[in-house]
Design an enzyme around this catalytic site. Sequence first.
Site, mmCIF file in Angstrom:
data_model
loop_
_atom_site.group_PDB
_atom_site.id
_atom_site.type_symbol
_atom_site.label_atom_id
_atom_site.label_comp_id
_atom_site.label_asym_id
_atom_site.label_seq_id
_atom_site.Cartn_x
_atom_site.Cartn_y
_atom_site.Cartn_z
ATOM 1 N N THR A 38 0.871 -1.169 0.000
ATOM 2 C CA THR A 38 0.000 0.000 0.000
ATOM 3 C C THR A 38 0.912 1.224 0.000
ATOM 4 O OG1 THR A 38 0.024 0.237 2.401
ATOM 5 C CG2 THR A 38 -1.636 -1.264 1.477
ATOM 6 N N THR A 133 -1.035 -2.749 19.501
ATOM 7 C CA THR A 133 -0.648 -1.401 19.910
ATOM 8 C C THR A 133 -1.274 -1.031 21.249
ATOM 9 O OG1 THR A 133 -1.036 0.924 19.380
ATOM 10 C CG2 THR A 133 -2.564 -0.624 18.417
ATOM 11 N N LYS A 163 -7.805 -2.458 15.615
ATOM 12 C CA LYS A 163 -6.727 -3.276 16.178
ATOM 13 C C LYS A 163 -7.251 -4.072 17.378
ATOM 14 C CE LYS A 163 -2.873 -3.529 15.385
ATOM 15 N NZ LYS A 163 -2.094 -4.409 14.470
ATOM 16 N N HIS A 307 -8.474 13.306 19.997
ATOM 17 C CA HIS A 307 -7.042 13.021 20.179
ATOM 18 C C HIS A 307 -6.780 12.508 21.597
ATOM 19 C CE1 HIS A 307 -2.803 14.539 18.840
ATOM 20 N NE2 HIS A 307 -2.834 13.255 19.158
HETATM 21 N N1 LIG Z 1 4.344 2.251 14.289
HETATM 22 C C1 LIG Z 1 4.102 2.132 15.588
HETATM 23 O O1 LIG Z 1 4.439 3.023 16.364
HETATM 24 C C2 LIG Z 1 3.414 0.911 16.123
HETATM 25 C C3 LIG Z 1 3.294 0.769 17.502
HETATM 26 C C4 LIG Z 1 2.657 -0.368 18.002
HETATM 27 C C5 LIG Z 1 2.158 -1.309 17.145
HETATM 28 N N2 LIG Z 1 2.262 -1.133 15.800
HETATM 29 C C6 LIG Z 1 1.688 -2.159 14.918
HETATM 30 O O2 LIG Z 1 2.746 -2.657 14.133
HETATM 31 C C7 LIG Z 1 2.241 -3.023 12.852
HETATM 32 C C8 LIG Z 1 3.054 -2.324 11.777
HETATM 33 O O3 LIG Z 1 2.972 -0.917 11.985
HETATM 34 P P1 LIG Z 1 3.777 0.061 11.021
HETATM 35 O O4 LIG Z 1 3.908 1.350 11.717
HETATM 36 O O5 LIG Z 1 4.972 -0.624 10.509
HETATM 37 O O6 LIG Z 1 2.747 0.216 9.839
HETATM 38 P P2 LIG Z 1 3.002 0.671 8.335
HETATM 39 O O7 LIG Z 1 1.743 1.368 7.940
HETATM 40 O O8 LIG Z 1 4.299 1.379 8.213
HETATM 41 O O9 LIG Z 1 3.141 -0.700 7.535
HETATM 42 C C9 LIG Z 1 2.057 -1.539 7.287
HETATM 43 C C10 LIG Z 1 2.458 -2.496 6.193
HETATM 44 O O10 LIG Z 1 1.359 -3.387 5.958
HETATM 45 C C11 LIG Z 1 1.155 -3.505 4.556
HETATM 46 N N3 LIG Z 1 -0.259 -3.820 4.325
HETATM 47 C C12 LIG Z 1 -1.333 -3.019 4.552
HETATM 48 N N4 LIG Z 1 -2.461 -3.657 4.215
HETATM 49 C C13 LIG Z 1 -2.109 -4.895 3.782
HETATM 50 C C14 LIG Z 1 -2.824 -6.032 3.317
HETATM 51 N N5 LIG Z 1 -4.168 -6.003 3.218
HETATM 52 N N6 LIG Z 1 -2.151 -7.137 2.971
HETATM 53 C C15 LIG Z 1 -0.776 -7.172 3.057
HETATM 54 N N7 LIG Z 1 -0.046 -6.127 3.481
HETATM 55 C C16 LIG Z 1 -0.695 -5.003 3.847
HETATM 56 C C17 LIG Z 1 1.556 -2.153 3.983
HETATM 57 O O11 LIG Z 1 1.870 -2.228 2.605
HETATM 58 C C18 LIG Z 1 2.758 -1.803 4.857
HETATM 59 O O12 LIG Z 1 3.943 -2.326 4.302
HETATM 60 C C19 LIG Z 1 0.769 -2.637 12.818
HETATM 61 O O13 LIG Z 1 0.005 -3.778 13.074
HETATM 62 C C20 LIG Z 1 0.641 -1.632 13.964
HETATM 63 O O14 LIG Z 1 -0.649 -1.667 14.536
HETATM 64 C C21 LIG Z 1 2.881 -0.049 15.259
#
Ligand SMILES: NC(=O)c1ccc[n+]([C@@H]2O[C@H](COP(=O)([O-])OP(=O)(O)OC[C@H]3O[C@@H](n4cnc5c(N)ncnc54)[C@H](O)[C@@H]3O)[C@@H](O)[C@H]2O)c1
Length: 368
Positions: A38, A133, A163, A307
């Site tokens: 995406t 998260t 989530k 927020h």
């Molecule tokens: N970034 C943070 O601070 C944070 C903190 C806690 C938890 N998380 C969790 O970690 C995970 C990753 O977060 P992130 O920040 O790297 O997100 P991100 O948005 O940077 O990456 C998400 C990835 O998922 C892929 N994706 C989206 N929809 C898809 C689908 N239907 N099929 C296959 N791939 C798909 C996207 O192409 C992207 O590469 C998430 O589940 C998020 O809830 C993130």
Amino acid sequence: MPSNLLVTGGAGFVGANFVHHWARAHPEGSLVVLDALTYAGNLASLGALEGGSRFSFVKGDIKDSELVSSILKEKNIDTIVHFAAESHVDRSIYSPDAFIETNILGTFRLLEAARGVWLKGDGRKHCFHHVSTDEVYGSLNPGDPFFTESNTFSPNSPYSASKAASDHLVRAWHHTYGLEVTTSVSSNNFGPYQYPEKLIPIVIINLLENKPLPIYGDGKQIRDWFFVEDHARGIELVLEKGSGGERYNIGGNNEWANIDIVNLICELMEEAFSVNGKYKNQFPNATSVIKGKAKTLITYVKDRPGHDRRYAIDATKIQQELGYSPRESFETGIRKTVSWYLENEAWWRSVLDGSYKDWMDRNYGVND
Ligand SMILES: NC(=O)c1ccc[n+]([C@@H]2O[C@H](COP(=O)([O-])OP(=O)(O)OC[C@H]3O[C@@H](n4cnc5c(N)ncnc54)[C@H](O)[C@@H]3O)[C@@H](O)[C@H]2O)c1
């Protein structure tokens, strides 16, 4: 011990950092990344791994059960690490549909594919690790104790609600069907490869482009910041030593208000420019930084609806039960992050395309 991994969302921010960490730390076994690419997914984040015999990339959707089942069988996968998600709260407010589709329906389909292959099929030892998260727990008031694993869910945004729903599905597939699962819950991550729609990369890149630094509301929202490589190490530990059906908070006890982070990044950027003369030539647009007046770019914008004021995570369980401790403080992690963006201009330039600019205009109304 996990050997053949399927990492969903491995071309995104946290997923890519995990994949790099795992590949470095585990020279044996194989690793398949499944990612729909995406707007948030970027193959360039995995560049160094491509071509390696243990690594393969599949462009595809986690909702495609047939595709997932065939990967699980053909690649002999024993562990799924599930990062794929729509992850940006602001986008979830504008268009929640994709969040319901990917985070809820996508997780459901993935669980069903795993159940079909692992439980109804070959009965192989397996683990489904779900990455969640702290936003599922809701918002804290000043002085409230940190979130623990036993907090009730109280999500406030379409993102956190989707989530939370996926966390419930993972738990139910364990209790109902006996799928081996673990879940980790982390706070706000920062570090290399973060898409420049989140606070820290926006601030770094806007400083380099001499653009306003948008701060929501009064800037006093508090987040518990966590260096992404420490998150990757925490997930690795849960995969290796975690107990089935358990939930682990992974965090570093780093509560910072948004405005304090922005001020610190301004100072670090000015320091980097004064220590290393090459940046003045490399980033001639960074005129405020060059003049030592980076903070003049701070611009307050209307707060996001609903927020959350404060999140903070209690990571005692993973520390006591699995012996986890983070390596970076916020200060050392943010230095590494600023330095990474200064040294990886080609990576972030490649993601700053038209659709990104439209989004920034719509959401913050501060880009030129
Ligand atoms: N970034 C943070 O601070 C944070 C903190 C806690 C938890 N998380 C969790 O970690 C995970 C990753 O977060 P992130 O920040 O790297 O997100 P991100 O948005 O940077 O990456 C998400 C990835 O998922 C892929 N994706 C989206 N929809 C898809 C689908 N239907 N099929 C296959 N791939 C798909 C996207 O192409 C992207 O590469 C998430 O589940 C998020 O809830 C993130």
